[in-house]
Design a protein around this motif. Structure first.
Motif, PDB file in Angstrom:
ATOM      1  N   LEU A  32       0.757  -1.064  -0.017  1.00 44.78           N
ATOM      2  CA  LEU A  32       0.063  -0.089   0.012  1.00 44.78           C
ATOM      3  C   LEU A  32       0.747   1.169  -0.073  1.00 44.78           C
ATOM      4  O   LEU A  32       0.334   2.329  -0.361  1.00 44.78           O
ATOM      5  CB  LEU A  32      -0.861  -0.008   1.370  1.00 44.78           C
ATOM      6  CG  LEU A  32      -2.066  -1.253   1.346  1.00 44.78           C
ATOM      7  CD1 LEU A  32      -2.965  -0.852   2.422  1.00 44.78           C
ATOM      8  CD2 LEU A  32      -2.675  -1.240   0.087  1.00 44.78           C
ATOM      9  N   ALA A  33       2.036   1.385   0.563  1.00 42.53           N
ATOM     10  CA  ALA A  33       2.954   2.420   0.529  1.00 42.53           C
ATOM     11  C   ALA A  33       3.694   2.662  -0.622  1.00 42.53           C
ATOM     12  O   ALA A  33       4.569   3.345  -0.675  1.00 42.53           O
ATOM     13  CB  ALA A  33       3.774   2.441   1.750  1.00 42.53           C
ATOM     14  N   ALA A  34       3.356   1.720  -1.681  1.00 41.25           N
ATOM     15  CA  ALA A  34       4.356   1.688  -2.982  1.00 41.25           C
ATOM     16  C   ALA A  34       4.521   3.352  -3.528  1.00 41.25           C
ATOM     17  O   ALA A  34       5.558   3.486  -4.015  1.00 41.25           O
ATOM     18  CB  ALA A  34       3.744   0.890  -3.871  1.00 41.25           C
ATOM     19  N   VAL A  35       3.530   4.137  -3.256  1.00 42.80           N
ATOM     20  CA  VAL A  35       3.432   5.412  -4.129  1.00 42.80           C
ATOM     21  C   VAL A  35       3.815   6.258  -2.779  1.00 42.80           C
ATOM     22  O   VAL A  35       4.798   7.389  -2.985  1.00 42.80           O
ATOM     23  CB  VAL A  35       2.298   5.806  -4.909  1.00 42.80           C
ATOM     24  CG1 VAL A  35       2.226   7.085  -5.327  1.00 42.80           C
ATOM     25  CG2 VAL A  35       2.204   4.872  -6.059  1.00 42.80           C
ATOM     26  N   THR A  36       3.135   6.460  -1.780  1.00 42.83           N
ATOM     27  CA  THR A  36       3.187   7.178  -0.720  1.00 42.83           C
ATOM     28  C   THR A  36       4.577   6.983   0.219  1.00 42.83           C
ATOM     29  O   THR A  36       4.933   8.074   0.761  1.00 42.83           O
ATOM     30  CB  THR A  36       2.018   7.541   0.068  1.00 42.83           C
ATOM     31  OG1 THR A  36       1.759   5.949   0.641  1.00 42.83           O
ATOM     32  CG2 THR A  36       0.768   7.933  -0.747  1.00 42.83           C
ATOM     33  N   GLY A  37       4.988   5.803   0.134  1.00 48.15           N
ATOM     34  CA  GLY A  37       5.774   5.421   1.096  1.00 48.15           C
ATOM     35  C   GLY A  37       7.302   6.041   1.032  1.00 48.15           C
ATOM     36  O   GLY A  37       7.847   6.170   2.149  1.00 48.15           O
ATOM     37  N   LEU A  38       7.318   6.788  -0.243  1.00 50.24           N
ATOM     38  CA  LEU A  38       8.868   7.379  -0.281  1.00 50.24           C
ATOM     39  C   LEU A  38       8.845   8.689   0.453  1.00 50.24           C
ATOM     40  O   LEU A  38       9.928   9.003   0.783  1.00 50.24           O
ATOM     41  CB  LEU A  38       8.952   7.831  -1.760  1.00 50.24           C
ATOM     42  CG  LEU A  38       9.179   6.497  -2.625  1.00 50.24           C
ATOM     43  CD1 LEU A  38       9.174   7.312  -3.922  1.00 50.24           C
ATOM     44  CD2 LEU A  38      10.483   5.939  -2.465  1.00 50.24           C
ATOM     45  N   THR A  39       7.747   9.044   0.818  1.00 50.11           N
ATOM     46  CA  THR A  39       7.802  10.324   1.798  1.00 50.11           C
ATOM     47  C   THR A  39       8.242   9.987   3.031  1.00 50.11           C
ATOM     48  O   THR A  39       8.324  10.941   4.165  1.00 50.11           O
ATOM     49  CB  THR A  39       6.493  11.154   1.480  1.00 50.11           C
ATOM     50  OG1 THR A  39       5.466  10.287   1.897  1.00 50.11           O
ATOM     51  CG2 THR A  39       6.342  11.673   0.511  1.00 50.11           C
ATOM     52  N   PHE A  40       8.140   8.715   3.547  1.00 50.93           N
ATOM     53  CA  PHE A  40       8.240   8.639   4.949  1.00 50.93           C
ATOM     54  C   PHE A  40       9.811   8.292   5.273  1.00 50.93           C
ATOM     55  O   PHE A  40      10.087   7.848   6.446  1.00 50.93           O
ATOM     56  CB  PHE A  40       7.556   7.028   5.390  1.00 50.93           C
ATOM     57  CG  PHE A  40       6.085   7.058   5.048  1.00 50.93           C
ATOM     58  CD1 PHE A  40       5.284   8.347   5.092  1.00 50.93           C
ATOM     59  CD2 PHE A  40       5.499   5.903   4.613  1.00 50.93           C
ATOM     60  CE1 PHE A  40       4.045   8.286   4.621  1.00 50.93           C
ATOM     61  CE2 PHE A  40       4.084   5.947   4.421  1.00 50.93           C
ATOM     62  CZ  PHE A  40       3.419   7.298   4.221  1.00 50.93           C
ATOM     63  N   THR A  41      10.497   8.302   4.357  1.00 52.03           N
ATOM     64  CA  THR A  41      12.053   8.366   4.619  1.00 52.03           C
ATOM     65  C   THR A  41      12.735   9.662   4.440  1.00 52.03           C
ATOM     66  O   THR A  41      12.841   9.991   3.591  1.00 52.03           O
ATOM     67  CB  THR A  41      12.788   7.152   3.816  1.00 52.03           C
ATOM     68  OG1 THR A  41      11.995   5.935   4.095  1.00 52.03           O
ATOM     69  CG2 THR A  41      14.444   7.149   4.274  1.00 52.03           C
ATOM     70  N   PRO A  42      12.776  10.344   5.550  1.00 46.61           N
ATOM     71  CA  PRO A  42      13.319  11.853   5.363  1.00 46.61           C
ATOM     72  C   PRO A  42      14.744  11.706   4.802  1.00 46.61           C
ATOM     73  O   PRO A  42      15.486  10.797   5.395  1.00 46.61           O
ATOM     74  CB  PRO A  42      13.268  12.298   6.669  1.00 46.61           C
ATOM     75  CG  PRO A  42      12.228  11.505   7.351  1.00 46.61           C
ATOM     76  CD  PRO A  42      12.432  10.220   6.831  1.00 46.61           C
ATOM     77  N   GLY A  43      15.169  12.526   4.146  1.00 39.06           N
ATOM     78  CA  GLY A  43      16.673  12.657   3.580  1.00 39.06           C
ATOM     79  C   GLY A  43      17.512  12.717   4.724  1.00 39.06           C
ATOM     80  O   GLY A  43      18.844  12.164   4.319  1.00 39.06           O
ATOM     81  N   THR A  44      17.395  13.334   5.758  1.00 39.33           N
ATOM     82  CA  THR A  44      18.283  13.483   6.864  1.00 39.33           C
ATOM     83  C   THR A  44      18.597  11.882   7.337  1.00 39.33           C
ATOM     84  O   THR A  44      19.728  12.144   8.385  1.00 39.33           O
ATOM     85  CB  THR A  44      17.723  14.484   7.951  1.00 39.33           C
ATOM     86  OG1 THR A  44      16.906  15.322   7.133  1.00 39.33           O
ATOM     87  CG2 THR A  44      18.867  14.904   8.779  1.00 39.33           C
ATOM     88  N   PHE A  45      17.838  11.133   7.115  1.00 39.03           N
ATOM     89  CA  PHE A  45      18.123   9.962   7.829  1.00 39.03           C
ATOM     90  C   PHE A  45      18.804   9.141   7.094  1.00 39.03           C
ATOM     91  O   PHE A  45      19.524   7.898   7.488  1.00 39.03           O
ATOM     92  CB  PHE A  45      16.770   8.998   8.041  1.00 39.03           C
ATOM     93  CG  PHE A  45      15.626   9.573   9.062  1.00 39.03           C
ATOM     94  CD1 PHE A  45      15.701  11.012   9.227  1.00 39.03           C
ATOM     95  CD2 PHE A  45      14.661   8.823   9.325  1.00 39.03           C
ATOM     96  CE1 PHE A  45      14.874  11.234  10.280  1.00 39.03           C
ATOM     97  CE2 PHE A  45      13.459   9.025  10.409  1.00 39.03           C
ATOM     98  CZ  PHE A  45      13.863  10.279  10.639  1.00 39.03           C
ATOM     99  N   ILE A  46      19.329   9.528   5.922  1.00 39.70           N
ATOM    100  CA  ILE A  46      20.055   8.484   4.833  1.00 39.70           C
ATOM    101  C   ILE A  46      21.503   8.902   4.866  1.00 39.70           C
ATOM    102  O   ILE A  46      21.804   9.900   4.817  1.00 39.70           O
ATOM    103  CB  ILE A  46      19.384   8.834   3.541  1.00 39.70           C
ATOM    104  CG1 ILE A  46      17.704   8.658   3.184  1.00 39.70           C
ATOM    105  CG2 ILE A  46      20.159   7.973   2.396  1.00 39.70           C
ATOM    106  CD1 ILE A  46      17.276   8.969   2.343  1.00 39.70           C
TER     107      ILE A  46
END
Lengths: 118, 705
Positions: free
Chosen positions: B147-161
């Motif tokens: 279910l997160a295939a499209v929206t899920g990318l927003t759940f990983t903030p760049g600062t965590f990476i």
């Protein structure tokens, strides 16, 4: 498809033309000096300092503590390069770093007292 | 500048391991990375393969090797049989805010586009295929599936990476059977890495009314135990309607993401790590006067709202055995995902519960020229969705087994061959073979080829939420009496590709040219057909469906500390809609890209990206003049520009200022029938260009060491 071929050929021809240019330059020497330093932390500082006008490439070997510089003798010389390195706190076989500059180094890079063995 | 404190892992210590008895006195850090390929750090590994000088002292201990030198912010590994683009933190910082979907805007291999004109979500595209065809993993555990295939990318903030590896084409069988177009593996910041700051603070503010704050705190409790806490808060609090169509260009939102992870390096080669993550997002958009939970009928404002809650937990347990190159790892992950969406009068509710377990055993046969991995995996997905009052429930249980053999003939030739067999409770048994070959005729020239199969279950609603922002009817042409999810078959694709990477040194500065070509052939696809202006139809492919992708890229340090990247890519993506083979809509066939990055000695950084996006096919749409339909058309091509300047002091404080979409190019009427959103023909899903105008942002990062 046609556009792709055109763009690719432009990229490749640009690369090959500039590649030929560099072969013409004979005004280039490569020299290696002993430069004091400790570890990877020092590498960037030394190389950046050695990169004065006329220098093509600077590479400091942290195991051998040697700095290899490729430069144009018409534009710069050993002394200018190593003075700049000394100014950054790293002594070399030709120029010793002033104490004031040496003391500015971060602790782990103070090669007179510390080593970088982990 | 980059630092990799990195050591030797099984894959690149050949010369030493061959004549060294295994030594229990190895440094902790060396141990960590010996498990690297299974446990944690393929990012560091892959870089180490390229750059590390292997070193051993007289006592034959493996020593830590610190590599620090100037490296391009995106690199291509040279020794790996799989072509991987290594995207470093420096590259990610070129876009200052950013969650995962936005962070690809400076990467030519990935296209990013809005899913629709109201939700503000962006979808990625690789090889011309939509985001869900790319497997997104967090440290090699599948992440935003389902279910997160499209929206899920927003759940990983760049600062965590910490960094990412992007590989096109078929991936490793160890990570499953799903990746059709490629894999993007995201490495998070690690608490045990001494080079990392103790505390990282980041604040971001944009002129479009978006505020974002991030905190990453790490604590190394001992040599063995370490933990970090990662927090992210974001809010879009300003209502904007640049195109005066009465709809917010971007919904108001509140987002919170928090995570905590732990690492333990035990004695005797044990390593345990685990983490939890929670994400809460609330979006409210649509017409200007829409209030949350307002009644959605003719005469009242049309509204979009989405509530998402997602909780994940994961763990990795690894053990390195005394036999050289032999280790075992177990990956476990569980996800609970719940979303509740309203697009006007369309309600879509979905809940996903997933469990994943993957046991990997790795050993060498004689020497590290022969590395064998084998293992067992289980994937359990439970979905419960309600779309426009119809309920869809399903359970997918997929146990599987896999084996992968990596053979190194010489530095010139190596290959990875893998196969897995899975048993799907609905679709039955299927096999997934994959092969990667690398040949390096010269030191700076690498040729690679790959071929493999992939299979996945399409989540037709979650992956096509963008079309809910319309009054299109959703029609699923399911086979009568079928027990399959939505009555549709699994998607099966074969992907093959070749690529060439040529590194060069020109006037003593490094550069690289690479060209890759991939061909994806769908044996079956769940076709999403929007050729009719008033419906979205889903059916099993009947005929051909394929994607051709060609990309050429050149990277060169033009003058000292000035990096230039030029790229061009071409897609030919076609699918049989009904009986007609047609170009896939809203996919740009051509895209050209240039990026210049410059860094001064006193830590000023300048970054500039310009790209040209070619025209895209727009299917026929509802015509509000006369009530018929418009004929099929092509969108205009357009230019986009981003720029950023940053300055840092003492490696502690960094201040940045940047601009996005500086050409201020916008789609003029992104919403068809915006005046009458409850009438036939309202459609906010046909988006081919930017909806938002130029955006100026600024912020700072503070690092406490």
């Amino acid at each position: 498809m046609k556009q792709i071929i055109i763009i690719l050929s432009i990229i490749f021809s640009a690369v090959s033309v500039t590649a030929q240019d560099s072969k013409d330059t004979k005004d280039v020497v490569t020299k290696t000096y002993k430069v004091d330093g400790n570890c990877g932390m020092c590498k960037k500082r030394i190389e950046e300092a050695a990169f004065v006008k006329g220098v093509k490439k600077a590479d400091w070997d942290k195991d051998k503590h040697t700095l290899t510089v490729i430069y144009k003798p018409s534009k710069t010389n050993d002394e200018t390069i190593l003075k700049s390195v000394a100014k950054a706190g790293h002594s070399s076989e030709l120029v010793k770093a002033e104490d004031a500059d040496y003391n500015k180094l971060p602790e782990c890079c103070q090669y007179k007292t510390n080593t970088c063995e982990h | 500048m980059q630092t990799t404190t990195s050591c030797l892992n099984a894959a690149n210590i050949k010369p030493i391991l061959a004549n060294t008895k295994n030594d229990t006195s190895m440094g902790t850090i060396s141990k960590k990375l010996l498990l690297g390929s299974i446990m944690a750090m393929p990012y560091a590994d892959a870089i180490a393969q390229d750059s590390t000088v292997v070193k051993s002292d007289s006592t034959k201990k493996l020593k830590e090797v610190t590599v620090k030198f100037r490296r391009a912010s995106t690199q291509i590994s040279m020794l790996d049989p799989m072509k991987r683009e290594l995207i470093s933190q420096r590259e990610l910082l070129k876009a200052a805010c950013c969650n995962l979907s936005e962070s690809f805007e400076t990467t030519p291999s990935v296209d990013v586009a809005f899913t629709d004109a109201v939700s503000g979500y962006k979808q990625i595209q690789m090889l011309g295929l939509a985001g869900p065809y790319t497997l997104i993993t967090r440290e090699n555990i599948p992440d935003t599936r389902g279910l997160a295939a499209v929206t899920g990318l927003t759940f990983t903030p760049g600062t965590f990476i910490e960094g990412m590896q992007l590989s096109k084409g078929t991936g490793s069988v160890v990570n499953g059977y799903e990746s059709v177009a490629g894999q993007i593996n995201v490495e998070w910041r690690k608490p045990f890495e001494d080079k990392e700051e103790k505390l990282h603070l980041n604040l971001y503010q944009s002129s479009q009314g978006r505020t974002e704050g991030n905190i990453v705190y790490r604590n190394k409790l001992s040599d063995k135990l370490s933990t970090n806490i990662l927090l992210h808060g974001k809010s879009q609090w300003l209502k904007l309607d640049n195109n005066n169509d009465g709809f917010l260009d971007q919904p108001l939102d509140k987002q919170f993401v928090g995570a905590n992870r732990w690492f333990w390096f035990g004695p005797k080669g044990w390593e345990v790590q685990g983490g939890v993550k929670a994400a809460f997002v609330q979006n409210t958009g649509g017409q200007w006067n829409y209030e949350r939970n307002g009644e959605q009928i003719t005469g009242k404002p049309w509204g979009f709202q989405l509530n998402t809650e997602r909780v994940e937990g994961w763990a990795k347990i690894g053990k390195m055995f005394s036999k050289p190159g032999t280790s075992m790892g177990l990956q476990l992950a569980g996800v609970y995902h719940n979303q509740d969406a309203k697009y006007g009068s369309t309600n879509y509710l979905g809940t996903q519960r997933s469990f994943y377990a993957n046991l990997i055993y790795q050993t060498i046969l004689g020497n590290t020229n022969h590395i064998l991995k084998g293992g067992l995996s289980t994937l359990v997905d439970n979905y419960d969705e309600t779309f426009r009052l119809t309920n869809y429930k399903r359970n997918e249980i997929v146990p599987g087994a896999f084996a992968e053999y990596a053979y190194t003939h010489s530095t010139k030739f190596n290959l990875v061959a893998g196969i897995r067999g899975d048993y799907h409770n609905i679709f039955g048994v299927f096999a997934t073979p994959r092969l990667h070959v690398r040949y390096a005729p010269f030191k700076k020239t690498v040729l690679r080829a790959s071929v493999g199969r992939a299979q996945r279950t399409a989540n037709i609603f979650a992956e096509n939420m963008g079309y809910m922002a319309s009054n299109r009817s959703f029609m699923v042409q399911s086979a009568a009496g079928s027990a399959n999810p939505y009555g549709l078959n699994p998607e099966v694709a074969w992907n093959s590709g070749v690529n060439l990477t040529q590194k060069f040194v020109l006037d003593y500065r490094d550069g690289a040219v690479s060209v890759d070509y991939y061909y994806t052939h769908f044996q079956n696809q769940v076709v999403v057909d929007v050729e009719d202006a008033h419906s979205v139809q889903f059916y099993n492919l009947n005929g051909l469906s394929f994607a051709n992708s060609l990309q050429a890229q050149a990277d060169y340090e033009l003058i000292h500390n000035l990096d230039l990247r030029l790229a061009y890519r071409w897609y030919d993506v076609r699918t049989s809609y009904g009986n007609t083979l047609k170009e896939r809509p809203l996919v740009a066939a051509h895209r050209a890209f240039a990026n210049i990055g410059y860094e001064t000695r006193n830590k000023w950084k300048f970054d500039y990206t310009v790209q040209w996006i070619g025209s895209k096919r727009i299917p026929s749409l509802h015509s509000h003049h006369g009530g018929g339909v418009t004929s099929e058309s092509y969108s205009p091509s357009f230019w986009q520009m981003n720029a950023q300047i940053s300055k840092s002091w003492n490696d502690k404080l960094e201040v940045y200022l940047g601009g996005e979409n500086l050409t201020n190019y916008m789609m003029h009427d992104p919403i068809v029938g915006a005046g009458n959103p409850y009438n036939v023909g309202f459609d906010a899903s046909m988006i081919w260009g930017p909806i938002m105008g130029a955006n100026i942002y600024g912020g700072f990062r503070y690092k406490l060491r």
